[in-house]
Design a protein around this motif. Sequence first.
Motif, mmCIF file in Angstrom:
data_model
loop_
_atom_site.group_PDB
_atom_site.id
_atom_site.type_symbol
_atom_site.label_atom_id
_atom_site.label_comp_id
_atom_site.label_asym_id
_atom_site.label_seq_id
_atom_site.Cartn_x
_atom_site.Cartn_y
_atom_site.Cartn_z
ATOM 1 N N GLU A 4 0.868 -1.179 0.000
ATOM 2 C CA GLU A 4 0.000 0.000 0.000
ATOM 3 C C GLU A 4 0.901 1.224 0.000
ATOM 4 O OE1 GLU A 4 -2.658 2.486 3.226
ATOM 5 O OE2 GLU A 4 -2.105 0.423 3.684
ATOM 6 N N ILE A 59 -4.590 -7.787 -0.510
ATOM 7 C CA ILE A 59 -5.230 -6.473 -0.633
ATOM 8 C C ILE A 59 -6.458 -6.380 0.276
ATOM 9 C CG2 ILE A 59 -6.651 -7.054 -2.636
ATOM 10 C CD1 ILE A 59 -6.063 -4.176 -3.667
ATOM 11 N N GLU A 60 -7.157 -7.509 0.442
ATOM 12 C CA GLU A 60 -8.347 -7.529 1.295
ATOM 13 C C GLU A 60 -8.008 -7.291 2.766
ATOM 14 O OE1 GLU A 60 -9.085 -9.498 -2.475
ATOM 15 O OE2 GLU A 60 -7.601 -9.971 -0.943
ATOM 16 N N HIS A 62 -6.134 -5.083 3.791
ATOM 17 C CA HIS A 62 -6.208 -3.632 3.937
ATOM 18 C C HIS A 62 -7.616 -3.110 3.682
ATOM 19 C CE1 HIS A 62 -5.549 0.599 2.292
ATOM 20 N NE2 HIS A 62 -5.477 0.677 3.598
ATOM 21 N N THR A 63 -8.160 -3.443 2.510
ATOM 22 C CA THR A 63 -9.417 -2.825 2.086
ATOM 23 C C THR A 63 -10.627 -3.285 2.894
ATOM 24 O OG1 THR A 63 -9.734 -4.503 0.365
ATOM 25 C CG2 THR A 63 -8.586 -2.473 -0.274
ATOM 26 N N ARG A 67 -9.881 -1.360 6.860
ATOM 27 C CA ARG A 67 -10.814 -0.245 6.628
ATOM 28 C C ARG A 67 -12.209 -0.471 7.204
ATOM 29 N NH1 ARG A 67 -9.419 2.177 0.802
ATOM 30 N NH2 ARG A 67 -7.449 3.172 1.326
ATOM 31 N N TYR A 72 -9.499 1.102 12.459
ATOM 32 C CA TYR A 72 -9.444 2.116 11.416
ATOM 33 C C TYR A 72 -10.116 3.410 11.876
ATOM 34 C CZ TYR A 72 -10.078 4.600 7.029
ATOM 35 O OH TYR A 72 -10.068 5.565 6.047
ATOM 36 N N HIS A 91 -2.353 0.345 -4.429
ATOM 37 C CA HIS A 91 -1.788 -0.940 -4.039
ATOM 38 C C HIS A 91 -0.937 -1.487 -5.180
ATOM 39 C CE1 HIS A 91 -5.424 -0.419 -1.600
ATOM 40 N NE2 HIS A 91 -4.693 -0.957 -0.657
#
Length: 100
Positions: A4, A59-60, A62-63, A67, A72, A91
């Motif tokens: 990221e 990636i999931e 993070h997203t 989040r 968060y 990303h």
Amino acid sequence: MILEVAILNVIPGKEKQFELDFKIAGQYISSIEGYVRHSLRKCVEQENRYILLVDWKTIEDHTIGFRQSSQYLKWKELLHHYYDPFPVVEHFETIISNEK
């Protein structure tokens, strides 16, 4: 692994407090499943610009994992008021890597 990347432009004059609050905020991001490591780097040429680098397993992580977490919300409360403009977060995946 996913990297990221966010360029953070901090409101001039608020850099020192941002750095202090970022140290506190680190506990929230690092507690998330799939978090690997992060670093905050300060621009040499422009003192109110930083780059945030966070390695995630997916990636999931993070997203979704970060989040959509209560951590968060704490991160956001500590840091989001420092940015102008609000950062674009992207990303990246490694294609080629070389280390000495």
